[in-house]
Design an enzyme around this catalytic site. Sequence first.
Site, PDB file in Angstrom:
ATOM      1  N   GLN A 155      47.730-103.406  52.465  1.00  0.00           N
ATOM      2  CA  GLN A 155      46.807-102.268  52.449  1.00  0.00           C
ATOM      3  C   GLN A 155      47.183-101.215  53.496  1.00  0.00           C
ATOM      4  O   GLN A 155      47.244-100.019  53.199  1.00  0.00           O
ATOM      5  CB  GLN A 155      45.377-102.755  52.694  1.00  0.00           C
ATOM      6  N   ASP A 280      57.050-112.053  52.879  1.00  0.00           N
ATOM      7  CA  ASP A 280      58.464-112.100  52.490  1.00  0.00           C
ATOM      8  C   ASP A 280      58.665-113.016  51.293  1.00  0.00           C
ATOM      9  O   ASP A 280      59.414-112.703  50.358  1.00  0.00           O
ATOM     10  CB  ASP A 280      59.314-112.592  53.662  1.00  0.00           C
TER      11      ASP A 280
END
Length: 398
Positions: A155, A280
């Site tokens: 966000q 990741d």
Amino acid sequence: MARVLSIQSHVVHGYVGNKAATFPLQTLGIEVDAINSVQFSNHTGYANVKGTKQAADELWELINGLESNDLLHYTHILTGYVGTSEFLNAVLGIIRKLKEVNPSIIYVCDPVLGDHGKLYVPKDDLCIFNDSATDMVPIFRKDLLPLADIITPNQYELELLLVVVFPRRRRAAGLYTLAPSSVPNYFIPLHLHITGHSNPFTTPPILPDCSIQTQQDVWRALDQCNKLGITHTILTSFYEPEGFISIYGCAALTSNSTPCVTRYHLVVQKFDFYFTGTGDLLSALILARSWETPDDPMYAVARAAASLQGVCRRTFDFCKVLDHCTAKARELRIIQSKLLVCNFNATSTNAAALTSIVSITSTASSIDTNMSNFVRSIASITTTTTATATATATTVVA
């Protein structure tokens, strides 16, 4: 066969960056060539970190070596943590070069800039960002995002990357009011805390150029990414009231030669546990699953989130029996979760019940079939026995 050039961080011990991405990608049948933007002893959540950062000219030297042996033929590029604006500019040049070699190459960009309203900042002489991260934002905005096919910001990163598209507003106690939406919610009984690199530093919050507080804000932000030419934007973490995290997606597709846009919304329960490397890992899994089902973006992201849930659950179960949970103990249990990364086995008694309460509405019939399979699969790795779920997506003609 897919072949990925992955440019992001590396740690000798633990699982963030390339260490979190390479094994899952290989497990899913994808060849991975990894270039490390930094090489650290461990991630920055530990008390001490040692290592080195790779310079831009060193990056180009590696690329030149690959080119001299005719090894620049990739199907995908994946980029994650980059430590300096100089290195980021080198990455930009490499992406352009690889797109010349293969115009159909797919670029997956994970813009690792910060989280929870703060930029990643230096610690002693080693830096998560050597330059001010604000120096990198214009490079992402102007140059990298228009080249990207898939982006996976959280966000705060999405707020940083977008220019002013709606006014800033004051956030009340960190909660966001959800506005009504034409895209109903898709609830999965997962316990998932999506985060990237750890951030043990204290810095003043950096006010982004746009403020994403409502569901309407999310769709407007994702639509802006679509207008930049990004095929598929995934907002990987939008923090909801009452401990939920949403994953929103917007994908521009072509159905029967007609351009259309698919929007979807996944809601997951926040796991009360701090992980490192999950961002990741999620980006790598989205790359792999999108390669498998390029015409079904919601299914691809849902499967990636399910695999990540399996890894997080196994990591949490390992830690909860320990008297003291150290940074070492909190490392993702990726190797131990190989089967959860590879596939899902619908062996749980929850499968039939969970499937029966899922309603799926979409103009894309492939989503109906794939999501039904997904729900049966995900039931085998969730520990919630009484959860309800609603799965929805909308597809509109562009």
